[in-house]
Write a protein that holds these residues in place. Structure first.
Motif, PDB file in Angstrom:
ATOM      1  N   ASP A 518      63.771  -4.423  57.552  1.00 45.87           N
ATOM      2  CA  ASP A 518      62.740  -5.172  57.039  1.00 45.87           C
ATOM      3  C   ASP A 518      63.209  -6.683  56.999  1.00 45.87           C
ATOM      4  O   ASP A 518      63.070  -7.009  55.822  1.00 45.87           O
ATOM      5  N   ILE A 519      63.618  -7.409  57.970  1.00 46.23           N
ATOM      6  CA  ILE A 519      64.063  -8.614  57.647  1.00 46.23           C
ATOM      7  C   ILE A 519      63.944  -9.189  58.748  1.00 46.23           C
ATOM      8  O   ILE A 519      64.015  -8.940  59.762  1.00 46.23           O
ATOM      9  N   HIS A 533      71.702  -9.619  59.663  1.00 48.87           N
ATOM     10  CA  HIS A 533      72.782  -9.791  58.848  1.00 48.87           C
ATOM     11  C   HIS A 533      72.911  -8.558  58.141  1.00 48.87           C
ATOM     12  O   HIS A 533      73.944  -8.214  57.531  1.00 48.87           O
ATOM     13  N   TYR A 534      71.997  -7.512  58.186  1.00 49.09           N
ATOM     14  CA  TYR A 534      72.315  -6.402  57.581  1.00 49.09           C
ATOM     15  C   TYR A 534      72.718  -5.416  58.453  1.00 49.09           C
ATOM     16  O   TYR A 534      73.550  -4.539  58.006  1.00 49.09           O
ATOM     17  N   CYS A 535      72.424  -5.128  59.834  1.00 50.58           N
ATOM     18  CA  CYS A 535      72.811  -3.904  60.613  1.00 50.58           C
ATOM     19  C   CYS A 535      73.532  -4.567  61.887  1.00 50.58           C
ATOM     20  O   CYS A 535      74.148  -3.612  62.422  1.00 50.58           O
ATOM     21  N   GLY A 536      73.585  -5.821  62.104  1.00 52.73           N
ATOM     22  CA  GLY A 536      74.455  -6.229  63.166  1.00 52.73           C
ATOM     23  C   GLY A 536      73.725  -6.383  64.344  1.00 52.73           C
ATOM     24  O   GLY A 536      74.177  -6.696  65.585  1.00 52.73           O
ATOM     25  N   HIS A 537      72.328  -5.996  64.213  1.00 50.99           N
ATOM     26  CA  HIS A 537      71.591  -6.208  65.673  1.00 50.99           C
ATOM     27  C   HIS A 537      71.484  -7.628  66.272  1.00 50.99           C
ATOM     28  O   HIS A 537      71.531  -8.459  65.493  1.00 50.99           O
ATOM     29  N   LYS A 538      71.761  -7.855  67.523  1.00 48.28           N
ATOM     30  CA  LYS A 538      71.727  -9.190  68.098  1.00 48.28           C
ATOM     31  C   LYS A 538      70.795  -9.245  69.374  1.00 48.28           C
ATOM     32  O   LYS A 538      70.726  -8.276  70.287  1.00 48.28           O
ATOM     33  N   GLU A 539      69.952 -10.412  69.626  1.00 48.58           N
ATOM     34  CA  GLU A 539      69.167 -10.331  70.692  1.00 48.58           C
ATOM     35  C   GLU A 539      69.199 -12.017  70.971  1.00 48.58           C
ATOM     36  O   GLU A 539      69.414 -12.850  70.139  1.00 48.58           O
ATOM     37  N   PRO A 540      69.004 -12.168  72.420  1.00 54.07           N
ATOM     38  CA  PRO A 540      68.892 -13.498  72.877  1.00 54.07           C
ATOM     39  C   PRO A 540      67.577 -14.338  72.170  1.00 54.07           C
ATOM     40  O   PRO A 540      66.632 -13.598  71.792  1.00 54.07           O
ATOM     41  N   ILE A 541      67.620 -15.558  72.081  1.00 47.23           N
ATOM     42  CA  ILE A 541      66.669 -16.588  71.530  1.00 47.23           C
ATOM     43  C   ILE A 541      65.591 -16.670  72.381  1.00 47.23           C
ATOM     44  O   ILE A 541      66.022 -17.158  73.561  1.00 47.23           O
ATOM     45  N   LYS A 707      71.698   1.954  37.843  1.00 43.94           N
ATOM     46  CA  LYS A 707      70.744   1.795  38.738  1.00 43.94           C
ATOM     47  C   LYS A 707      71.125   2.957  39.690  1.00 43.94           C
ATOM     48  O   LYS A 707      72.020   3.157  40.224  1.00 43.94           O
ATOM     49  N   VAL A 708      70.040   3.898  39.981  1.00 43.42           N
ATOM     50  CA  VAL A 708      70.042   4.769  40.767  1.00 43.42           C
ATOM     51  C   VAL A 708      69.116   4.412  42.286  1.00 43.42           C
ATOM     52  O   VAL A 708      68.049   4.178  42.112  1.00 43.42           O
ATOM     53  N   THR A 709      70.081   4.559  43.165  1.00 44.04           N
ATOM     54  CA  THR A 709      69.377   4.213  44.473  1.00 44.04           C
ATOM     55  C   THR A 709      69.433   5.360  45.344  1.00 44.04           C
ATOM     56  O   THR A 709      70.209   6.297  45.670  1.00 44.04           O
ATOM     57  N   GLY A 710      68.143   5.618  46.077  1.00 44.70           N
ATOM     58  CA  GLY A 710      68.151   6.533  47.156  1.00 44.70           C
ATOM     59  C   GLY A 710      67.644   6.196  48.355  1.00 44.70           C
ATOM     60  O   GLY A 710      66.796   5.224  48.309  1.00 44.70           O
ATOM     61  N   SER A 711      68.114   6.812  49.358  1.00 52.54           N
ATOM     62  CA  SER A 711      67.708   6.469  50.665  1.00 52.54           C
ATOM     63  C   SER A 711      67.746   7.689  51.745  1.00 52.54           C
ATOM     64  O   SER A 711      68.280   8.631  51.575  1.00 52.54           O
ATOM     65  N   ALA A 712      66.770   7.515  52.514  1.00 53.47           N
ATOM     66  CA  ALA A 712      66.526   8.466  53.650  1.00 53.47           C
ATOM     67  C   ALA A 712      65.720   7.771  54.812  1.00 53.47           C
ATOM     68  O   ALA A 712      65.326   6.774  54.588  1.00 53.47           O
ATOM     69  N   ARG A 749      63.946  -1.473  54.282  1.00 50.77           N
ATOM     70  CA  ARG A 749      64.270  -0.671  55.376  1.00 50.77           C
ATOM     71  C   ARG A 749      65.576  -1.458  55.772  1.00 50.77           C
ATOM     72  O   ARG A 749      65.682  -2.550  56.248  1.00 50.77           O
ATOM     73  N   ILE A 750      66.833  -0.923  55.766  1.00 53.67           N
ATOM     74  CA  ILE A 750      68.023  -1.326  56.501  1.00 53.67           C
ATOM     75  C   ILE A 750      68.789  -0.270  57.537  1.00 53.67           C
ATOM     76  O   ILE A 750      68.909   0.901  57.059  1.00 53.67           O
ATOM     77  N   ASN A 751      68.863  -0.688  58.649  1.00 49.64           N
ATOM     78  CA  ASN A 751      69.079   0.306  59.759  1.00 49.64           C
ATOM     79  C   ASN A 751      68.431   1.569  59.732  1.00 49.64           C
ATOM     80  O   ASN A 751      68.867   2.755  59.932  1.00 49.64           O
ATOM     81  N   ASN A 752      67.179   1.468  59.657  1.00 45.81           N
ATOM     82  CA  ASN A 752      66.142   2.556  59.637  1.00 45.81           C
ATOM     83  C   ASN A 752      66.382   3.619  58.701  1.00 45.81           C
ATOM     84  O   ASN A 752      66.133   4.789  58.740  1.00 45.81           O
TER      85      ASN A 752
END
Length: 799
Positions: A518-519, A533-541, A707-712, A749-752
């Motif tokens: 979500d960025i 910057h979070y998952c490394g995804h790249k695409e052309p401009i 801090k307790v972080t949960g992810s799924a 959401r980071i990397n789904n």
DNA sequence: AGCACGCCGACT
DNA sequence: GTCGGCGTGCTC
């Protein structure tokens, strides 16, 4: 019968205690506590750390033997072993992760598998696995589920053999070399036989004559103009023999001249005396050394280290990630010479390993390094120094999430030595402790050269018209041109965390977003791509807006690349250097930029946070801070503190030598106390104001936090699980505890994966520890359902 | 982590 | 009736 208690490299809650293994006769008297071993665990081989050697086992099943030894000598000494248990407890992480963290990167082993097919038929039947080869390297992690299943089936049927071996990540770096095999006399006669114009061979024989039976590095020989062909012929004729030598790495590139201790002023002397007394008396006292920029903290460190060395003890000095510049290292090494070892993130694995060996063997007495150097295997420590103690790089952001200051205090307790926390702008936690008398406060209120602090002015950007996209105010532009005329240097700091510029369509407002997170995507002009910057995804401009097909899709936001372009446009003749993540990715690039700027080969240095710290450029008389307040907009209780620290720190960069400095701070919040008080560098008032805020908001240092972080992968599931944890915590904790959340994280959401967090603020909760352990225990089961739970004790932020 | 064991649905 | 899905528990 000898039994080894082994912590195996399987990071789970259920395996977080020692397993017993028989020490076979062949390894008797060789297995020692602190060594790594290779053992069979279930049906595979893993590495493990021997944490004890006993003669009986609690386990009443059949014990397996240790397969082999990985180390010849212990790599974890008794102190560090003890520390690892404490650390695991403190950070809610696995013992194995803590042990692994203590070793220099590159000493860790990895498991490699090789598949051997029984016959050709198997190879033919599974081309997707074997690709026509009978033996292949097999990487379980990279293989897809179907392949894994097939491999398992074939293995069970005995149709393939799986060979495992644990390989070391690094080998000692071997360099190609040649050894002279002939006597001077033989060389002499050979010399007579070669052709007159065979210059290469003549050179070589000359060398062999002068230095009989010596080994020469190939690189040196070729540098001397001896070609590879010549070396080959020389080998054939028996003049030389090919060998290899282990490279002795030396990360200190420049030789240093020895320096003598400097004369101390009264404040420095008082500080040194108090620290030295504590060292002599073996008191594990913590000092907070508070000194404005340029007040000579480093000299206090150096003379205190010298005192510890004079007592026959060792010293550990930590500096923040980006401050460990060659400048600082050179200064320390010029005082203490070869006794200094350096542990730096820019070292290669091999170099770090070598430095670690020098420390472990007792050769190095002084260690200078970043966060992880707190685990340096020094013995008999006499002093631990943490410079810029407020810096956020002292907290590790992944497991084990330790705070270096706490580890330092633990080691100081073990060695009975003082800890010195140094800073111009101490963290509120440390300063509060000093006020309570838990730490002893030492102050250096004056600059060494008695020079006035730079003049700081604030520009209200709300009043600056939005002409020229409004990055640089007129005041700043004027100031820059006057410095350029006087041939003085300028630093421009772009205070933008995760600096970025994004793409937006002017017609429909569309902003390209990462498909997995979500960025919005960040524009990278050098590669012509949009990156996440979070998952490394790249695409052309895209050239046209993917939404409305308008061609009015433009860049927004200021990245350092954009700033560089603007500055070059405004000042076409100025020489501009940019320092950011992109320009410093290559090894040594950081240092090269600093050297270039230091040698005045550029007029303007611009970049992000990394130019703010520890650099000393006497020619810099102007520092401009753009978006001083961008950190203030983060929903983070520490953002005022960070802003104040950063602004104070950059201000110290201006006018350090004989020239008066000026600082211009551009901001949209000119009335914010962090900015106002940074202008006058008034730490006392900032401390008082911020403590008030922390008190009212029930933040540290008034409250402890977790801090307790949960992810799924599924958002509803994440939320549901976190509400379960919330209810559990409510049940177990007192009504005094403040439990916030669960709330989705700033970037949900980071990397789904969806991230939710719970914050616990408390003063005294004896049940907390066991409650959190229980949560981790339970989450282990739910991990199969894709849920991941992480606990951060005393997090740096609530984001 | 990785694998075995064991208990339920859809198929040669 | 069996094959294989994945929920659960163990690894010295």
């Amino acid at each position: 019968m000898q039994i080894a208690q082994v912590i195996v490299d399987v990071p789970t809650r259920q395996t977080n205690n020692p397993y017993s293994y028989l020490i076979p006769d062949t390894l008797k008297d060789q297995v020692m506590v602190g060594m790594r071993v290779e053992v069979s665990f279930g049906n595979r081989k893993v590495t493990g750390f021997v944490v004890a050697v006993t003669n009986k086992s609690e386990f009443d099943g059949k014990l397996k033997p240790i397969d082999s030894l990985i180390d010849l000598a212990p790599v974890i000494n008794p102190e560090l072993l003890k520390l690892s248990s404490w650390l695991a407890d403190q950070t809610y992480s696995f013992k194995i992760s803590c042990l692994q963290t203590m070793l220099p990167g590159g000493m860790r082993t990895r498991n490699q598998k090789r598949l051997i097919a029984k016959d050709d038929v198997i190879v033919q039947q599974h081309p997707e696995i074997f690709h026509g080869h009978q033996e292949i390297d097999y990487n379980q992690k990279r293989a897809d589920d179907k392949t894994v299943a097939t491999v398992l089936k074939l293995q069970r049927a005995g149709q393939i053999q799986v060979v495992e071996n644990l390989t070391h990540h690094t080998h000692p770096m071997m360099l190609k070399a040649y050894r002279g095999e002939i006597s001077p006399a033989t060389a002499q006669s050979a010399l007579a036989k070669v052709r007159k114009n065979a210059t290469c061979q003549i050179k070589l024989l000359d060398l062999l004559m002068k230095h009989p039976n010596q080994t020469f590095l190939q690189s040196k020989l070729t540098a001397d103009g001896i070609t590879a062909t010549t070396l080959k012929t020389a080998q054939q004729r028996g003049w030389l023999k090919k060998t290899a030598v282990q490279r002795v790495r030396n990360p200190f590139l420049r030789p240093t001249k020895p320096t003598a201790p400097l004369q101390l002023n009264a404040d420095q002397k008082r500080a040194v005396d108090q620290i030295n007394t504590a060292t002599t008396q073996r008191a594990d006292q913590v000092f907070l050394l508070e000194g404005v920029t340029g007040s000579g903290k480093t000299e206090v460190y150096l003379q205190s280290i010298a005192h510890a060395l004079a007592l026959g003890r060792t010293a550990l000095m930590l500096v923040p990630e980006i401050t460990l510049t060659p400048q600082i290292v050179a200064r320390i090494r010029s005082r203490f010479g070869d006794q200094v070892a350096m542990l730096h993130s820019a070292l290669s694995n091999g170099e770090r390993h070598d430095e670690w060996q020098r420390i472990n063997s007792g050769q190095a007495k002084v260690v200078v390094g970043v966060r992880s150097a707190i685990f340096a295997p020094l013995k008999n420590i006499g002093l631990i120094i943490i410079d810029e103690e407020h810096d956020s790089s002292y907290k590790q952001s992944d497991n084990p999430r330790y705070q270096t200051r706490d580890v330092a205090k633990w080691r100081a307790g073990y060695h009975h030595c003082p800890v010195v926390l140094g800073s111009a702008t101490p963290s509120l936690e440390s300063r509060a402790r000093a006020m309570k008398g838990v730490y002893q406060l030492l102050t250096l209120p004056h600059r060494i050269n008695r020079q006035a602090l730079p003049h700081v002015s604030i520009v209200d950007m709300k009043e600056v018209a939005t002409k020229r996209q409004g990055i640089l105010s007129d005041q700043l532009i004027d100031a820059i041109s006057s410095r350029l005329k006087r041939r003085e240097q300028i630093i421009l700091l772009l205070n933008r965390r995760g600096y970025s510029s994004f793409l937006m369509c002017r017609d429909c407002g569309y902003v390209p977003k990462c498909p997995n997170c979500d960025i919005s995507l960040t524009v990278h002009k050098d590669t012509h791509t949009l990156n996440c910057h979070y998952c490394g995804h790249k695409e052309p401009i895209p050239m046209v807006c993917p939404n409305c097909h308008s061609n009015r899709i433009r860049f927004y936001g200021v990245g350092s690349q954009q700033l560089e372009e603007q500055v070059k446009q405004l000042f076409p003749t100025a020489r501009v250097l940019r320092m950011d993540v992109d320009t410093t990715r290559r090894k040594g690039a950081h240092e090269a930029i600093i050297n270039q700027f230091g040698a005045h080969q550029a007029d303007i240095l611009l970049g992000t946070q990394m130019i703010a710290k520890g650099l000393d450029f006497p020619e810099v008389t102007l520092v401009g801070v753009l978006n001083a307040d961008s950190a203030l907009q983060f929903p983070d209780f520490r953002s005022s503190e960070r802003t104040f620290q950063l602004l104070t720190q950059v201000s110290g960069r201006s006018g350090r030598a004989d020239k008066v400095g000026e600082v211009i701070i551009q901001t949209f919040n000119p009335d914010h106390y962090a900015i106002q008080l940074a202008q006058t560098q008034d730490y006392e008032r900032f401390y008082a104001t911020e403590m008030r805020v922390r008190h009212d908001g029930k933040y540290p240092p008034y409250y402890f936090t977790v801090k307790v972080t949960g992810s799924a992968a599924n958002e509803n599931q994440t939320a549901a699980e976190m509400f379960g944890i919330l209810n559990f915590l409510k049940d177990r904790l007192s009504s005094q505890a403040i439990i916030l959340g669960p709330t989705p994280k700033a970037i949900t959401r980071i990397n789904n994966r969806y991230y939710y967090q719970i914050i616990i603020k408390y003063r005294k909760e004896p049940q907390l520890r066991s409650a959190l352990d229980q949560i981790l225990m339970d989450s282990q089961k739910k991990q199969r359902a894709g849920l991941q739970v992480a606990i951060d004790n005393e997090p740096l932020d609530f984001m």
